[in-house]
Write an enzyme that holds these catalytic residues in place. Structure first.
Site, PDB file in Angstrom:
ATOM      1  N   ASP A 199       0.820  -1.215   0.000  1.00 19.81           N
ATOM      2  CA  ASP A 199       0.000   0.000   0.000  1.00 19.81           C
ATOM      3  C   ASP A 199       0.853   1.264   0.000  1.00 19.81           C
ATOM      4  OD1 ASP A 199      -1.996  -1.842   0.328  1.00 19.81           O
ATOM      5  OD2 ASP A 199      -2.896  -0.889   2.083  1.00 19.81           O
ATOM      6  N   HIS A 253       3.585  -2.161   3.271  1.00 17.71           N
ATOM      7  CA  HIS A 253       3.635  -0.826   2.668  1.00 17.71           C
ATOM      8  C   HIS A 253       4.998  -0.610   2.025  1.00 17.71           C
ATOM      9  CE1 HIS A 253       0.543  -0.731   5.793  1.00 17.71           C
ATOM     10  NE2 HIS A 253      -0.022   0.264   5.128  1.00 17.71           N
TER      11      HIS A 253
END
Length: 325
Positions: free
Chosen positions: A133, A277
């Site tokens: 992400d 992430h």
């Protein structure tokens, strides 16, 4: 007989008759209603009777019709006269306009359930979908290097307003078989937005992804993992599935490669979806250990769409997906 609301009554009756009975005779002008002669109105009303939902008029030869025609009896339905002719004892009701029918909502196109282009996946063996992400970032290319080195794939959930600065990163991701989906336009908490705001966050990022990769993503990951009923409804209407996860190393909190590695390897299972992430250096460092270790344990590293397809899961618009089980 109740009462008669006389506003424009006689002219409307004449107009209705003109349309209902026959074309005007050449001599008929002499017998037409004239407002400046009130006795004409009385003549018409004397020859008018009311039935259930209808008005009957007797048109006499030589009185209301020219001598060249015969006496006629004409019946008109009251609905043809509108509100100029109303029966009742109370105030005349205000006409209610017919409601405009709502158009049928357009059914969103089904989310495609077609086999991915990569044919090197064995559905009988374990598989895991790594997801990243908040990118693309300066560390995304390093993760792509790692995936390419091991012939592995992943899904990148990108923020729309970050894509323009790193278009080549997304092009490369698609080129090595990875998947790119949306993660909102500007990382807004979509659960706090109305329907229009939710739709804009989803579709603006999806349109930009399509312009870069040639693929319009049909699923997206909500920022902060926050999902509202409005988001589900809009997603269902627009044809998007909602991507969640089943393994969370909380790399955004710990920012430590060893902790991220340990939390992933301690919780991973067949058909799981791993959240991480590519925004952090520590995550890129952790992947240097995570990717080869997962492969060593027999997991195939695939995209989310591949995971769902080979697990026999058909994505449904508006539904939240946590893994491939």
């Amino acid at each position: 007989m109740g009462y008669i609301k006389k506003i424009a009554l006689i002219p409307i009756l004449i107009a209705a008759l003109t349309l209902s009975v026959c074309p005007l005779h050449s001599d008929q002008e002499a017998f037409a209603y004239q407002p400046d002669q009130p006795d004409q109105s009385e003549i018409w009303q004397e020859r008018m009777t009311l039935g259930k939902g209808e008005v009957t008029l007797i048109l006499e030869k030589g009185r209301l019709l020219p001598t060249s025609l015969y006496t006629m009896k004409v019946t008109l339905r009251c609905e043809r006269l509108g509100t100029a002719f109303i029966l009742g004892s109370g105030p005349a009701p205000t006409p209610t306009p017919s409601p405009t029918p709502k158009p049928e909502p357009t059914k969103p196109p089904p989310i495609p359930n077609v086999p991915p282009q990569n044919g090197d996946i064995d559905p009988s063996k374990p598989m895991v979908a790594l997801t990243f992400d908040d990118g693309p970032s300066i560390y995304t290319a390093r993760i792509l290097d790692l995936l390419e080195r091991y012939n592995a794939r992943a899904t990148f959930c990108v923020v729309g307003n970050l894509v323009g600065a790193r278009v080549e990163v997304l092009e490369r991701a698609i080129g090595i078989g990875c998947e790119v989906v949306g993660h909102s336009w500007d990382h807004a908490d979509m659960s706090k937005l109305g329907a229009a705001g939710v739709k804009a966050q989803i579709e603006d990022s999806a349109a930009l992804i399509e312009s870069v990769t040639g693929v319009w993503p049909r699923l997206y990951r909500p920022p902060y993992g926050a999902v509202s009923e409005t988001m589900k409804r809009v997603s269902a209407e627009q044809g998007y599935a909602i991507l969640y996860w089943s393994v969370d190393p909380m790399d955004w909190l710990y920012r430590d490669a060893g902790t991220t590695y340990g939390r992933i390897m301690g919780a991973v299972y067949d058909r799981s979806i791993v959240l991480s992430h590519d925004l952090y250096l520590s995550t890129a460092d952790a992947m240097e250990r995570v990717v080869p270790e997962l492969l060593a344990r027999g997991y195939q590293l695939v995209t989310v769409s591949e995971l769902m397809y080979y697990s026999g899961v058909t994505l449904e618009a508006g539904k939240v997906y946590y893994d491939g089980r």
